[in-house]
Design an enzyme around this catalytic site. Sequence first.
Site, PDB file in Angstrom:
ATOM      1  N   GLY A  81       6.539 -20.948   7.917  1.00 14.53           N
ATOM      2  CA  GLY A  81       5.661 -20.336   6.742  1.00 14.53           C
ATOM      3  C   GLY A  81       4.236 -20.253   7.094  1.00 14.53           C
ATOM      4  O   GLY A  81       3.377 -19.301   6.618  1.00 14.53           O
ATOM      5  N   HIS A 148       4.609   2.207  -2.670  1.00 11.23           N
ATOM      6  CA  HIS A 148       4.443   3.379  -1.862  1.00 11.23           C
ATOM      7  C   HIS A 148       2.878   3.211  -1.241  1.00 11.23           C
ATOM      8  O   HIS A 148       1.776   2.891  -1.739  1.00 11.23           O
ATOM      9  CB  HIS A 148       4.588   4.563  -2.400  1.00 11.23           C
ATOM     10  CG  HIS A 148       3.480   4.879  -3.551  1.00 11.23           C
ATOM     11  ND1 HIS A 148       2.166   5.318  -3.514  1.00 11.23           N
ATOM     12  CD2 HIS A 148       3.637   4.307  -4.780  1.00 11.23           C
ATOM     13  CE1 HIS A 148       1.671   5.407  -4.460  1.00 11.23           C
ATOM     14  NE2 HIS A 148       2.448   4.914  -5.549  1.00 11.23           N
ATOM     15  N   HIS A 157       2.021 -12.955   4.389  1.00  8.68           N
ATOM     16  CA  HIS A 157       3.195 -13.603   3.633  1.00  8.68           C
ATOM     17  C   HIS A 157       2.950 -13.118   2.170  1.00  8.68           C
ATOM     18  O   HIS A 157       2.078 -13.376   1.451  1.00  8.68           O
ATOM     19  CB  HIS A 157       3.107 -14.805   3.617  1.00  8.68           C
ATOM     20  CG  HIS A 157       4.419 -15.834   2.891  1.00  8.68           C
ATOM     21  ND1 HIS A 157       4.646 -16.952   2.859  1.00  8.68           N
ATOM     22  CD2 HIS A 157       5.279 -15.094   2.180  1.00  8.68           C
ATOM     23  CE1 HIS A 157       5.496 -17.053   2.181  1.00  8.68           C
ATOM     24  NE2 HIS A 157       5.981 -16.281   1.740  1.00  8.68           N
TER      25      HIS A 157
END
Length: 219
Positions: A81, A148, A157
């Site tokens: 992570g 989009h 992340h």
Amino acid sequence: MPWVVPSASGTRQMHILLIGAGGHGRAVLETLRDAGWPPPAGVLDDNPASAGLSGIPLLGPLAAAEALRQQGLEAAHVALGDNLRRQALGEWLASLGYALPVIRHPSAVVAGSARIGDGSVLLPRVVVGAAAEVGRHAILNTGCIVEHDSRLEDAVHIAPGAVLGGGVRIGATALVGLGAALKPGVAVGARAVVGVGAAVISDVAPGLCVGGTPAVPLR
């Protein structure tokens, strides 16, 4: 151990090496299984007390990656992570000659015009919209939406449930927290942190931590 197996279509599918046996490693392993990948070759972890990951071999510390590559292992994924460490280890593995495939859960919805960089992972129910671009070593976590024309640089992340409106830009190694919402067109700078549940309606400077609704700088 065979590192490569044939698939029904005749193309090769690689047994992947996982880096990291923590919570994110478990999530990546489940995604591989759900997506029908061959069983991973194993996992590497520098924690001497690590119990590894269920059902796959614990092959030692990260330094073993070089020898495993020389033995013919072809693909790897960094399941950590920590954005900076994931990026650094991913590029190190690439320099050793490992392929860094994109790992995508079968429930993820990715537009045909979207682009996902090497070493990235898309966990369950992720949505990536038309013409969106995601860099290398990114984590698109459970249920996040990247709309989009958004642009995500390397090793970002996007945490579970976060929503990025159209045309959002996220700088390298930035973190967008759980359930955050980003207004279309805003930019989040490199290394910045957007807190849990934040509503971002204006640009976030590099390295800044913001939170709240609307989001403001935090100590």
